[in-house]
Design a protein around this motif. Structure first.
Motif, PDB file in Angstrom:
ATOM      1  N   GLY A 122      17.621 -36.104  21.142  1.00 50.98           N
ATOM      2  CA  GLY A 122      18.468 -36.658  22.190  1.00 50.98           C
ATOM      3  C   GLY A 122      19.850 -36.053  22.258  1.00 50.98           C
ATOM      4  O   GLY A 122      20.641 -36.424  23.130  1.00 50.98           O
ATOM      5  N   LEU A 123      20.171 -35.135  21.355  1.00 52.31           N
ATOM      6  CA  LEU A 123      21.482 -34.508  21.405  1.00 52.31           C
ATOM      7  C   LEU A 123      21.661 -33.747  22.706  1.00 52.31           C
ATOM      8  O   LEU A 123      20.776 -33.013  23.141  1.00 52.31           O
ATOM      9  N   ALA A 124      22.784 -33.921  23.343  1.00 51.98           N
ATOM     10  CA  ALA A 124      23.046 -33.237  24.619  1.00 51.98           C
ATOM     11  C   ALA A 124      24.462 -32.693  24.611  1.00 51.98           C
ATOM     12  O   ALA A 124      25.386 -33.312  24.097  1.00 51.98           O
ATOM     13  N   GLY A 125      24.618 -31.503  25.209  1.00 54.02           N
ATOM     14  CA  GLY A 125      25.929 -30.906  25.303  1.00 54.02           C
ATOM     15  C   GLY A 125      26.282 -30.038  24.120  1.00 54.02           C
ATOM     16  O   GLY A 125      25.790 -30.260  23.007  1.00 54.02           O
ATOM     17  N   ALA A 126      27.160 -29.071  24.354  1.00 54.39           N
ATOM     18  CA  ALA A 126      27.502 -28.099  23.313  1.00 54.39           C
ATOM     19  C   ALA A 126      28.240 -28.750  22.147  1.00 54.39           C
ATOM     20  O   ALA A 126      28.155 -28.305  21.016  1.00 54.39           O
ATOM     21  N   GLY A 127      28.970 -29.830  22.416  1.00 45.74           N
ATOM     22  CA  GLY A 127      29.769 -30.439  21.356  1.00 45.74           C
ATOM     23  C   GLY A 127      29.083 -31.577  20.638  1.00 45.74           C
ATOM     24  O   GLY A 127      29.677 -32.198  19.752  1.00 45.74           O
ATOM     25  N   ALA A 128      27.834 -31.887  21.004  1.00 40.80           N
ATOM     26  CA  ALA A 128      27.147 -33.015  20.391  1.00 40.80           C
ATOM     27  C   ALA A 128      26.840 -32.723  18.929  1.00 40.80           C
ATOM     28  O   ALA A 128      26.569 -31.586  18.554  1.00 40.80           O
ATOM     29  N   SER A 129      26.875 -33.727  18.103  1.00 43.61           N
ATOM     30  CA  SER A 129      26.623 -33.540  16.670  1.00 43.61           C
ATOM     31  C   SER A 129      25.961 -34.776  16.102  1.00 43.61           C
ATOM     32  O   SER A 129      25.980 -35.860  16.711  1.00 43.61           O
ATOM     33  N   LEU A 130      25.391 -34.624  14.926  1.00 42.02           N
ATOM     34  CA  LEU A 130      24.707 -35.718  14.241  1.00 42.02           C
ATOM     35  C   LEU A 130      24.743 -35.439  12.749  1.00 42.02           C
ATOM     36  O   LEU A 130      24.505 -34.319  12.315  1.00 42.02           O
ATOM     37  N   SER A 131      25.046 -36.456  11.989  1.00 41.25           N
ATOM     38  CA  SER A 131      25.032 -36.286  10.533  1.00 41.25           C
ATOM     39  C   SER A 131      23.602 -36.218  10.030  1.00 41.25           C
ATOM     40  O   SER A 131      22.679 -36.776  10.638  1.00 41.25           O
ATOM     41  N   VAL A 132      23.420 -35.530   8.916  1.00 41.18           N
ATOM     42  CA  VAL A 132      22.106 -35.464   8.292  1.00 41.18           C
ATOM     43  C   VAL A 132      22.236 -35.903   6.841  1.00 41.18           C
ATOM     44  O   VAL A 132      23.308 -35.807   6.243  1.00 41.18           O
ATOM     45  N   CYS A 133      21.111 -36.368   6.283  1.00 35.84           N
ATOM     46  CA  CYS A 133      21.101 -36.787   4.883  1.00 35.84           C
ATOM     47  C   CYS A 133      19.718 -36.524   4.311  1.00 35.84           C
ATOM     48  O   CYS A 133      18.787 -36.154   5.033  1.00 35.84           O
ATOM     49  N   TYR A 134      19.572 -36.698   3.018  1.00 31.38           N
ATOM     50  CA  TYR A 134      18.274 -36.548   2.380  1.00 31.38           C
ATOM     51  C   TYR A 134      17.433 -37.801   2.593  1.00 31.38           C
ATOM     52  O   TYR A 134      17.919 -38.920   2.432  1.00 31.38           O
ATOM     53  N   HIS A 135      16.189 -37.588   2.961  1.00 31.17           N
ATOM     54  CA  HIS A 135      15.228 -38.683   3.061  1.00 31.17           C
ATOM     55  C   HIS A 135      14.864 -39.137   1.653  1.00 31.17           C
ATOM     56  O   HIS A 135      14.963 -38.372   0.691  1.00 31.17           O
ATOM     57  N   GLU A 136      14.427 -40.374   1.520  1.00 32.31           N
ATOM     58  CA  GLU A 136      14.054 -40.876   0.198  1.00 32.31           C
ATOM     59  C   GLU A 136      12.895 -40.087  -0.403  1.00 32.31           C
ATOM     60  O   GLU A 136      12.760 -40.005  -1.622  1.00 32.31           O
ATOM     61  N   ALA A 137      12.058 -39.514   0.471  1.00 36.72           N
ATOM     62  CA  ALA A 137      10.899 -38.753  -0.012  1.00 36.72           C
ATOM     63  C   ALA A 137      11.168 -37.250   0.042  1.00 36.72           C
ATOM     64  O   ALA A 137      10.232 -36.444   0.062  1.00 36.72           O
ATOM     65  N   PHE A 138      12.441 -36.849   0.065  1.00 33.78           N
ATOM     66  CA  PHE A 138      12.770 -35.423   0.132  1.00 33.78           C
ATOM     67  C   PHE A 138      12.135 -34.656  -1.038  1.00 33.78           C
ATOM     68  O   PHE A 138      12.122 -35.117  -2.168  1.00 33.78           O
ATOM     69  N   GLY A 139      11.598 -33.490  -0.726  1.00 30.84           N
ATOM     70  CA  GLY A 139      10.983 -32.669  -1.766  1.00 30.84           C
ATOM     71  C   GLY A 139      10.408 -31.388  -1.183  1.00 30.84           C
ATOM     72  O   GLY A 139      10.570 -31.107   0.009  1.00 30.84           O
ATOM     73  N   PRO A 140       9.697 -30.589  -1.986  1.00 29.45           N
ATOM     74  CA  PRO A 140       9.178 -29.302  -1.507  1.00 29.45           C
ATOM     75  C   PRO A 140       8.033 -29.464  -0.505  1.00 29.45           C
ATOM     76  O   PRO A 140       7.881 -28.633   0.390  1.00 29.45           O
ATOM     77  N   HIS A 141       7.199 -30.495  -0.644  1.00 32.01           N
ATOM     78  CA  HIS A 141       6.078 -30.731   0.278  1.00 32.01           C
ATOM     79  C   HIS A 141       5.365 -29.423   0.609  1.00 32.01           C
ATOM     80  O   HIS A 141       5.320 -28.972   1.757  1.00 32.01           O
ATOM     81  N   ALA A 142       4.791 -28.816  -0.422  1.00 34.07           N
ATOM     82  CA  ALA A 142       4.150 -27.502  -0.254  1.00 34.07           C
ATOM     83  C   ALA A 142       2.974 -27.518   0.717  1.00 34.07           C
ATOM     84  O   ALA A 142       2.562 -26.478   1.229  1.00 34.07           O
ATOM     85  N   ASP A 143       2.405 -28.714   0.970  1.00 37.51           N
ATOM     86  CA  ASP A 143       1.268 -28.795   1.881  1.00 37.51           C
ATOM     87  C   ASP A 143       1.692 -28.790   3.338  1.00 37.51           C
ATOM     88  O   ASP A 143       0.850 -28.738   4.233  1.00 37.51           O
ATOM     89  N   LEU A 144       2.998 -28.834   3.597  1.00 32.27           N
ATOM     90  CA  LEU A 144       3.513 -28.858   4.960  1.00 32.27           C
ATOM     91  C   LEU A 144       4.100 -27.488   5.293  1.00 32.27           C
ATOM     92  O   LEU A 144       5.106 -27.071   4.715  1.00 32.27           O
ATOM     93  N   ILE A 145       3.457 -26.763   6.206  1.00 38.95           N
ATOM     94  CA  ILE A 145       3.867 -25.404   6.558  1.00 38.95           C
ATOM     95  C   ILE A 145       4.072 -25.325   8.058  1.00 38.95           C
ATOM     96  O   ILE A 145       3.232 -25.799   8.835  1.00 38.95           O
ATOM     97  N   LEU A 146       5.160 -24.724   8.484  1.00 43.84           N
ATOM     98  CA  LEU A 146       5.414 -24.567   9.917  1.00 43.84           C
ATOM     99  C   LEU A 146       4.591 -23.414  10.481  1.00 43.84           C
ATOM    100  O   LEU A 146       4.465 -22.354   9.866  1.00 43.84           O
ATOM    101  N   LEU A 147       4.035 -23.642  11.650  1.00 41.54           N
ATOM    102  CA  LEU A 147       3.235 -22.640  12.345  1.00 41.54           C
ATOM    103  C   LEU A 147       3.826 -22.428  13.721  1.00 41.54           C
ATOM    104  O   LEU A 147       3.960 -23.377  14.502  1.00 41.54           O
ATOM    105  N   GLU A 148       4.219 -21.193  14.010  1.00 44.28           N
ATOM    106  CA  GLU A 148       4.777 -20.879  15.323  1.00 44.28           C
ATOM    107  C   GLU A 148       3.650 -20.434  16.250  1.00 44.28           C
ATOM    108  O   GLU A 148       2.935 -19.475  15.970  1.00 44.28           O
ATOM    109  N   ALA A 149       3.457 -21.153  17.348  1.00 44.52           N
ATOM    110  CA  ALA A 149       2.342 -20.870  18.253  1.00 44.52           C
ATOM    111  C   ALA A 149       2.822 -20.883  19.694  1.00 44.52           C
ATOM    112  O   ALA A 149       3.684 -21.686  20.079  1.00 44.52           O
TER     113      ALA A 149
END
Length: 420
Positions: free
Chosen positions: A44-71
């Motif tokens: 939902g971010l809109a505009g060049a100046g829009a921003s949003l804070s980020v943080c670590y999720h409680e389940a943050f980790g390597p999650h090796a089974d999750l791989i991005l695929l560009e299609a």
């Protein structure tokens, strides 16, 4: 990406798209269900100046089974409907196959940080992986939760199906007339079903079927086979012999009559029908189905037979060839393009078998084989042996530039091609 499983699996189990991963995250009891993600806020971010804070999720980790695929957009329907498989043996580079196309898979790393954020509403930030805040002033600010930092993604590039392996598999055990298959598993060694070929050959189903057709393969008792050359010659000879006995026209062989007579002679329906389709075209007439034999294909088969003994003087070959072909057919050297090579020795021209069907299917190996046979090629001689190469995104001219060097002694002379 190197495939680790021997059998193909669906894309959902091999490479999880973000959509599939998000569905898992929404399931009750999911490890991602312990906190909201904030993906909607990012979208939902809109505009060049829009921003949003980020943080670590409680389940943050390597999650090796999750791989991005560009299609690309053209691939999304097949991916989302589960109509893709990853194919290849452990020692091979994996490919992704849709029902009709094959794609090489290459992992592309990135120096930028790519944050994977699950769905859900943004929550108060926890800025450290141990879920503690260094600065209490930011605890009340809404933030998107990072579940993983992706080091890159898999890129898909359209590639030619890898059918050299198909040819070698089918040549292990060609069908021979009067063959008797036993019931034991050892009697099936060197035989492959459609399912076997889908596992072993890196090709889409559509391209695999085209490859089988180009090799004149036929399914016999559930196994895909090529037919032994001697057996093909025997069946063809008997069809031609019976055409003389029964006054059948070679451009109108009555299907039912041919099959009946040939079966009475001890030939199976499957093999006779296969040879009719290999050397002819089916034509529907009022009196029933007929087969029109293709003059080029029939004459070419007799030419191969004449050259089986090795190199011959051209005049001797032509005499032998013309005497062997069926009455009413005419031998023409143009029929032999991509099947023979000519060599000038003194005042004589010699000819020997050299078939494009026996050459490698990959461009690099094809050109290497051609230049091993002959270090210098004129275009008229070379062209029949490379025109069947199909590489997505590459033209015949592009392949020539990549694998051959062109020289032209004078403006009036034909260009010569040598190895690059």
């Amino acid at each position: 990406a190197r495939k680790k499983e021997e059998r193909p699996s669906s894309a959902a189990s091999r490479i999880r798209s973000m959509d599939a991963a998000m569905e898992d995250a929404a399931a009750p009891g999911s490890e991602w269900d312990r906190g909201s993600g904030g993906a909607e806020a990012v979208l939902g971010l809109a505009g060049a100046g829009a921003s949003l804070s980020v943080c670590y999720h409680e389940a943050f980790g390597p999650h090796a089974d999750l791989i991005l695929l560009e299609a690309g957009d053209d691939l999304l329907p097949d991916l989302l409907q589960g109509r893709v498989t990853v194919r290849g043996r452990p020692e091979e580079e994996a490919v992704l196959c849709t029902p009709s196309a094959t794609y090489a898979m290459k992992f592309v790393g990135t120096s930028n940080s790519m944050f994977l954020i699950p769905p859900g509403e943004a929550v108060a930030a926890s800025l450290r992986p141990d879920h503690t805040n260094e600065d209490a002033t930011v605890a009340s600010a809404a933030a998107a939760s990072i579940i993983k930092v992706a080091p890159g993604s898999i890129e898909l590039v359209r590639t030619a199906p890898r059918l050299d392996k198909l040819r070698s598999l089918l040549r292990e055990r060609p069908y021979v007339l009067d063959e008797d298959l036993g019931d034991g598993s050892e009697d099936k060694q060197g035989l492959y079903t459609w399912q076997d070929l889908c596992v072993l050959v890196q090709s889409s189903d559509s391209e695999l079927l085209e490859g089988l057709n180009s090799l004149s393969a036929v399914e016999i008792d559930g196994f895909w086979r090529t037919v032994d050359v001697g057996s093909v010659n025997t069946v063809l000879d008997m069809i031609l012999h019976n055409s003389v006995l029964h006054d059948w026209l070679l451009n109108a062989l009555p299907e039912n009559a041919v099959l009946s007579v040939m079966e009475a002679d001890g030939f199976t329906h499957k093999i006779v029908a296969h040879c009719l389709s290999r050397f002819g075209t089916k034509v529907e007439q009022e009196a029933g189905s007929c087969w029109k034999l293709d003059e080029r294909l029939v004459c070419l088969q007799f030419a191969r037979r004449a050259l089986a003994a090795g190199k011959m003087k051209l005049n001797n070959f032509m005499d032998k060839w013309e005497r062997s072909i069926p009455s009413g057919m005419r031998a023409d050297l143009q029929m032999l393009e991509g099947e023979v090579l000519y060599e000038r020795l003194g005042a004589e021209t010699w000819v020997h078998a050299f078939s494009v069907a026996d050459l490698p299917l990959t461009p690099a190996e094809r050109f290497a084989a051609l230049f091993r046979e002959r270090p210098r090629w004129e275009w008229k001689d070379l062209q029949p042996f490379i025109r069947d190469l199909r590489v997505p995104g590459a033209s015949s001219e592009g392949l020539l530039i990549k694998y051959a060097r062109r020289t032209q002694p004078s403006a009036d002379s034909d260009p010569i091609f040598t190895a690059r």
